[in-house]
Design a protein around this motif. Structure first.
Motif, PDB file in Angstrom:
ATOM      1  N   VAL A  96       0.831  -1.200   0.000  1.00 16.33           N
ATOM      2  CA  VAL A  96       0.000   0.000   0.000  1.00 16.33           C
ATOM      3  C   VAL A  96       0.867   1.251   0.000  1.00 16.33           C
ATOM      4  N   TRP A  97       1.888   1.267   0.835  1.00 20.41           N
ATOM      5  CA  TRP A  97       2.749   2.450   0.902  1.00 20.41           C
ATOM      6  C   TRP A  97       3.598   2.595  -0.365  1.00 20.41           C
ATOM      7  N   ARG A  98       4.003   1.490  -0.946  1.00 23.24           N
ATOM      8  CA  ARG A  98       4.759   1.573  -2.208  1.00 23.24           C
ATOM      9  C   ARG A  98       3.860   2.082  -3.338  1.00 23.24           C
ATOM     10  N   ASP A  99       2.591   1.653  -3.336  1.00 20.21           N
ATOM     11  CA  ASP A  99       1.647   2.192  -4.322  1.00 20.21           C
ATOM     12  C   ASP A  99       1.477   3.695  -4.148  1.00 20.21           C
ATOM     13  N   ALA A 100       1.375   4.132  -2.900  1.00 23.24           N
ATOM     14  CA  ALA A 100       1.227   5.567  -2.645  1.00 23.24           C
ATOM     15  C   ALA A 100       2.473   6.336  -3.092  1.00 23.24           C
ATOM     16  N   ALA A 101       3.655   5.753  -2.855  1.00 28.97           N
ATOM     17  CA  ALA A 101       4.886   6.412  -3.303  1.00 28.97           C
ATOM     18  C   ALA A 101       4.935   6.498  -4.828  1.00 28.97           C
ATOM     19  N   TRP A 102       4.548   5.409  -5.492  1.00 34.87           N
ATOM     20  CA  TRP A 102       4.508   5.449  -6.963  1.00 34.87           C
ATOM     21  C   TRP A 102       3.512   6.494  -7.450  1.00 34.87           C
ATOM     22  N   MET A 103       2.382   6.587  -6.803  1.00 28.69           N
ATOM     23  CA  MET A 103       1.364   7.548  -7.200  1.00 28.69           C
ATOM     24  C   MET A 103       1.912   8.967  -7.126  1.00 28.69           C
ATOM     25  N   ALA A 104       2.647   9.280  -6.053  1.00 32.89           N
ATOM     26  CA  ALA A 104       3.202  10.625  -5.909  1.00 32.89           C
ATOM     27  C   ALA A 104       4.270  10.903  -6.968  1.00 32.89           C
ATOM     28  N   VAL A 105       5.187   9.955  -7.156  1.00 30.63           N
ATOM     29  CA  VAL A 105       6.276  10.185  -8.113  1.00 30.63           C
ATOM     30  C   VAL A 105       5.746  10.219  -9.539  1.00 30.63           C
TER      31      VAL A 105
END
Length: 406
Positions: A96-105
């Motif tokens: 979930v947190w990696r998805d959120a990081a990808w979403m931001a970048v």
């Protein structure tokens, strides 16, 4: 040059296509920020909020996988439950947190990369045309960060700017595409730790299924021996005892009892052979897997085309393959309404691949019957994989991969 321009044009198209995920990711940064700020309030609704993020990430996985030439598996466990407990599991999930990081970048860089790539194409002819009309441009206009205020500059700087734009188009734009794909693979793909954890969980489940299948098989064998073979032998022993007592006084009745005991022993032997075939079919030892499967297909009520490569595999693998095909053909004959079937077996150095296809009504569901579920458990016990494709009205295809030594 022409091939380089084609690569840049294709890369520009890919960056423009990335806007389908970059723009939603960019627009989703605001709700994401609100979600993080108001986490204690929206915690019960977190599982529902994660679903669109996963759908967006899955779309990017497919796009990046196509560019990289390999599949990027989703590192998700099924969303189950609701409320604070399910939300807590999601908060502890690295995916979930990696998805959120990808979403931001991706949201912040994807739009910029697409605008840059698309803007470079008209920027080059624009720069090269400046010597024709620079004198009519507003005072202070620049090219390559230099003001065009004389003919020498107007005849040199636009070409410098065009060369820089062309270099960026040919060198930078294709690398932006690869960078985007590698970013998606790095952030959206499973980590080594996640892969190991999923592998341990998968092995735990398959071993549990193997133990369950083994226990069920032992209970079946015990039941068959107790209710069949043992009962027949006990009855034969009783008849022999009665015959022994009557032999002197009534030889005819004793002979009849002897004959009944003999028939009972023969029937017990037949049942015993059936039990043995259920453990390891003797035909596998005599004729190999190819011969055993051809004999199995010959006894089916519908025509079954066989395409089986000769060669031997480990005994456990051959036994599993035989029972898989036997159960699959039984399902075809009983439930599919098919007119024809086809069995294909391919032996590769590290695996045995089985494919059973019929032209029946389709709609097979492993959850609704024990046959397909039993096949899956038997295959999982050997660390194999099972795939079932059964659209309504288009027949059923069962594919099984069994690992085996070379």
């Amino acid at each position: 040059m022409r091939s380089a321009l084609k690569r840049s044009a294709a890369a520009t198209g890919e960056l423009a296509g990335a806007l389908r995920t970059a723009l939603p990711a960019l627009l989703g940064l605001v709700p994401l920020a609100v979600l993080l700020v108001l986490m204690p309030v929206v915690l019960p609704w977190l599982p529902s909020a994660v679903r669109p993020l996963r759908a967006l990430a899955n779309a990017e996985r497919r796009r990046a996988g196509r560019l990289l030439g390999r599949e990027i598996p989703a590192p998700y466990r099924p969303l189950s439950g609701a409320g604070p407990a399910a939300a807590g599991r999601l908060l502890r999930s690295r995916a979930v947190w990696r998805d959120a990081a990808w979403m931001a970048v991706h949201g912040l860089t994807g739009l910029q990369a697409a605008v840059l790539a698309i803007g470079l194409w008209p920027a080059i002819p624009f720069a090269l045309s400046l010597p024709l009309w620079w004198w009519a441009a507003p005072e202070g206009s620049q090219s390559a960060i230099i003001a065009l205020d004389s003919w020498p500059k107007a005849l040199t700087m636009p070409f410098v700017q065009g060369a820089l734009d062309l270099a960026a188009l040919l060198w930078l734009v294709p690398r932006l595409v690869r960078w985007q794909a590698r970013l998606a693979a790095a952030l959206l793909g499973p980590t080594r730790r996640t892969s190991l954890s999923e592998r341990v969980e998968e092995l735990t489940e398959t071993r549990a299924e193997a133990l369950e299948a083994h226990g069920a098989e032992l209970r079946r064998i015990e039941r068959d021996l107790h209710d069949g073979t043992q009962a027949q032998l006990v009855a034969a022993a009783l008849r022999l005892g009665l015959a022994d007592r009557r032999f002197g006084s009534d030889p005819a009745a004793a002979r009849a009892l002897f004959l009944e005991a003999r028939d009972g022993i023969e029937e017990a032997l037949t049942q015993l052979r059936t039990v043995i075939r259920g453990i390891y079919p003797p035909i596998l030892s005599d004729r190999g897997l190819a011969g055993a499967l051809r004999a199995l297909a010959a006894g089916q009520p519908i025509p079954v085309e066989m395409d089986v490569e000769d060669g031997r595999a480990p005994a456990a693998v051959e036994a599993a393959a035989y029972f898989v095909v036997a159960e699959a053909l039984t399902n075809v004959a009983r439930h599919s309404g098919a007119r024809h079937g086809r069995v294909t077996v391919r032996r590769e150095p590290a695996r045995l691949t089985i494919r059973v296809r019929d032209d029946g009504k389709g709609g097979a569901d492993p959850e609704r019957g024990s046959g397909l579920a039993g096949i899956r458990r038997r295959v999982a016990a050997l660390d194999g994989t099972t795939r079932i494709d059964s659209p309504d009205g288009e027949g059923t295809t069962l594919e099984v991969d069994l690992p085996c030594g070379s």
